[in-house]
Design an enzyme around this catalytic site. Structure first.
Site, PDB file in Angstrom:
ATOM      1  N   GLU A  89       3.454  -2.865  -0.633  1.00 56.00           N
ATOM      2  CA  GLU A  89       2.680  -4.009  -0.193  1.00 56.00           C
ATOM      3  C   GLU A  89       2.510  -5.157  -1.529  1.00 56.00           C
ATOM      4  O   GLU A  89       1.111  -5.216  -1.893  1.00 56.00           O
ATOM      5  CB  GLU A  89       1.324  -3.604   0.203  1.00 56.00           C
ATOM      6  CG  GLU A  89       1.453  -2.775   1.579  1.00 56.00           C
ATOM      7  CD  GLU A  89      -0.027  -2.716   2.235  1.00 56.00           C
ATOM      8  OE1 GLU A  89      -0.967  -2.612   1.418  1.00 56.00           O
ATOM      9  OE2 GLU A  89      -0.067  -2.359   3.432  1.00 56.00           O
ATOM     10  N   GLU A 135       4.642   1.473   7.974  1.00 58.25           N
ATOM     11  CA  GLU A 135       3.252   1.789   8.062  1.00 58.25           C
ATOM     12  C   GLU A 135       2.845   1.222   9.275  1.00 58.25           C
ATOM     13  O   GLU A 135       3.204  -0.076   9.355  1.00 58.25           O
ATOM     14  CB  GLU A 135       2.554   1.359   6.816  1.00 58.25           C
ATOM     15  CG  GLU A 135       2.659   2.172   5.641  1.00 58.25           C
ATOM     16  CD  GLU A 135       1.587   1.746   4.686  1.00 58.25           C
ATOM     17  OE1 GLU A 135       0.551   1.504   4.856  1.00 58.25           O
ATOM     18  OE2 GLU A 135       2.010   1.865   3.429  1.00 58.25           O
TER      19      GLU A 135
HETATM   20  C1  BG6 Z   1      -1.600   0.216   3.408  1.00 59.52           C
HETATM   21  C2  BG6 Z   1      -1.318   1.022   2.266  1.00 59.52           C
HETATM   22  O1  BG6 Z   1      -2.401  -0.883   2.940  1.00 59.52           O
HETATM   23  O2  BG6 Z   1      -2.639   0.636   4.415  1.00 59.52           O
HETATM   24  C3  BG6 Z   1      -1.762   2.368   2.281  1.00 59.52           C
HETATM   25  O3  BG6 Z   1       0.100   0.814   1.859  1.00 59.52           O
HETATM   26  C4  BG6 Z   1      -3.015   2.471   2.852  1.00 59.52           C
HETATM   27  O4  BG6 Z   1      -1.580   3.011   1.208  1.00 59.52           O
HETATM   28  C5  BG6 Z   1      -2.969   2.067   4.339  1.00 59.52           C
HETATM   29  O5  BG6 Z   1      -3.464   3.967   3.069  1.00 59.52           O
HETATM   30  C6  BG6 Z   1      -4.339   2.139   5.149  1.00 59.52           C
HETATM   31  O6  BG6 Z   1      -5.356   1.746   4.339  1.00 59.52           O
HETATM   32  P1  BG6 Z   1      -6.637   2.473   4.364  1.00 59.52           P
HETATM   33  O7  BG6 Z   1      -7.506   1.504   3.573  1.00 59.52           O
HETATM   34  O8  BG6 Z   1      -7.098   2.856   5.627  1.00 59.52           O
HETATM   35  O9  BG6 Z   1      -6.111   3.641   3.565  1.00 59.52           O
END
Ligand code: BG6
Length: 479
Positions: A185, A378
């Site tokens: 990211e 993701e």
């Molecule tokens: C993304 C990241 O921003 O979102 C992850 O690459 C992160 O590392 C994921 O865990 C979800 O966000 P959060 O704040 O719910 O953990």
């Protein structure tokens, strides 16, 4: 539900985690402290990471509970976890290497053998089940030593420390890892420079100047890593990784429409440089108007031009609505991007607006713009799970979320988008980035641990475990 659209053969189904959110063992086998190890828990942890005096204090005093120090103890339990991923039929598994396991302070001449050994063992374990490792070189962490001594990515020297680190990974794992990405990211560096680039702003800093100069350094470091990867591993693919999520105009007022395009560009800028190989004109205007002067060294432009990425990877959780009307400003504050409430969408318990169609939208947007293979690395729902009697966890909301998104992924494939694969975020529960909590769970596998660090760490399959297994088994025909 049945899905009539075919996913490509060899589609990479899997899950994604990051070293500092899962491994724990934060000082074991010679690992140095990383930026992630000094971030405390709490809903405001990312805001605090931008507070100069709070950060300077945190950097030098480790006390109390820090979620990354033990995390879910993946460092010692990965065999059990990988076996569960294999049961679900994973074709790939995305994780990151903790930079400070390999270079504990960041500026050593030689890598730490014990750190390298851990990832050898992990990759062997994955390959044993025919699971392709997909590796992020830097996922929201860097050795704290580089922050203390060089101010993080503000210093050009960090480019070369990163290059040395990346090269040592390519050399070591060239026979095991064929899918790489440089920075997780990377566009988040513009919003939260500490987690993205180890930057603590000083009072007299000109904010944009410091941040965009650091970003330039990351671009050069990323391009040098792309170059080295291609030289060292001829059959590897290396990508960039963006936080995805389209910005919709709140109304058809041209002011809102244009503002939404500008918001998109704040993120697309990163993909534009890493995938097309040059700074786009719109960012030059932004730099002029904000007194940003990027200091480039001779040859930087060629490095960027000649070493563009092979694919564009991205995360997707939500979309954003953009309004120029003062009454609307700042309605949704609970995510890094801000934005206003979209009346057509529901939000998660953490205020993230759920928008499956937005995933089809950005798949098309990115593919139209870059004409390179895409990789969704993701996607998922952070939710509170309840363990019912008999160790049952009925996470139908998670199944619904993922199914609705996969239906849109299938549509995008039918639209003609070239997609390498799909990895859900956190196939096993792990520490949240934005809050440091354990309570915000994403997994198909539950981990018995709470926000204060209590729990046995035992693993329990949720209802979604068998659902995802079936999705993979049928290559997306049953969702
Ligand atoms: C993304 C990241 O921003 O979102 C992850 O690459 C992160 O590392 C994921 O865990 C979800 O966000 P959060 O704040 O719910 O953990």
């Amino acid at each position: 539900v049945e899905n009539s659209i075919r996913f490509p053969q060899n589609f990479l189904w899997g899950g994604a985690i990051a070293a500092n959110q899962a491994e724990g063992a934060y000082l074991e086998d010679g690992k140095g402290l990383s930026t992630a190890d000094v971030l405390p828990c709490g809903a405001d942890r990312l805001e605090r990471s931008m507070d100069t005096s709070a950060m300077n204090a945190l950097m030098n005093r480790i006390e109390g509970y820090y979620p990354s120090h033990e995390a879910i103890d993946f460092y010692h339990r990965y065999k059990e976890d990988v076996a569960l991923f294999a049961q679900m039929g994973f074709k790939c598994f995305r994780t990151s290497v903790a930079w400070s396991r390999i270079f504990p302070n960041g500026d050593e001449e030689m890598p730490n053998e014990n750190g390298l050994k851990f990832y050898d063992d992990l990759f062997d374990e994955l390959l044993k089940y025919d699971i392709q490792p997909v590796i992020t070189i830097s996922h929201y962490e860097m050795p704290l030593g580089l922050v203390k001594k060089y101010g993080g990515w503000r210093d050009r020297k960090v480019v070369y420390f990163f290059e040395r680190y990346a090269k040592s990974l390519f050399e070591r794992y060239k026979d095991k890892v064929k899918y790489w990405m440089t920075f997780n990211e990377i566009n988040i560096t513009a919003h939260v420079p500490f987690i993205g680039a180890g930057i603590i702003l000083k009072e007299d800093d000109s904010k944009y100047q410091v941040i965009y100069q650091a970003i330039h350094h990351q671009f050069v470091g990323s391009a040098l890593a792309v170059k080295a990867c291609h030289e060292i591993i001829s059959d590897a693919k290396i990508g960039c990784m963006l936080a995805g999520g389209p910005n919709y105009p709140y109304t058809c007022n041209p002011e809102d429409v244009f503002e939404a395009m500008q918001k998109d560009r704040i993120s697309l800028f990163f993909g534009d440089v890493q995938s097309r190989g040059y700074y786009p004109n719109y960012i030059k205007r932004f730099f002029r108007e904000n007194n940003v002067n990027i200091e480039m060294e001779d040859g930087d432009e060629e490095i960027l031009k000649q070493n563009t990425v092979d694919y564009v990877a991205f995360s997707y959780y939500m979309s954003h609505a953009v309004s120029t009307s003062p009454e609307k400003a700042g309605e949704v504050k609970r995510n890094i991007f801000g934005g206003v409430k979209n009346p057509y969408l529901k939000a998660s318990d953490w205020g993230w607006q759920i928008d499956p169609k937005g995933l089809r939208y950005i798949l098309n947007q990115f593919y139209d713009r870059y004409q390179k293979p895409l990789f969704i690395v993701e996607n998922g729902l952070g939710a509170v799970d309840i363990v019912e009697e008999g160790e049952v966890i009925n996470d139908d909301y998670r199944i619904d979320y993922l199914r609705d998104h996969l239906v849109q992924v299938a549509e995008a494939i039918e639209d003609g988008v070239d997609l390498i694969g799909y990895t859900t975020w956190g196939p096993i529960d792990l520490v949240s980035v934005s809050t440091g909590e354990m309570k915000k769970r994403y997994g198909f596998i539950y981990v018995d641990k709470d926000n204060e660090g209590r729990g046995t760490l035992r693993r329990v399959k949720k209802k979604s475990f068998n659902w995802y297994k079936q999705v993979i088994e049928t290559n997306g025909e049953l969702l």
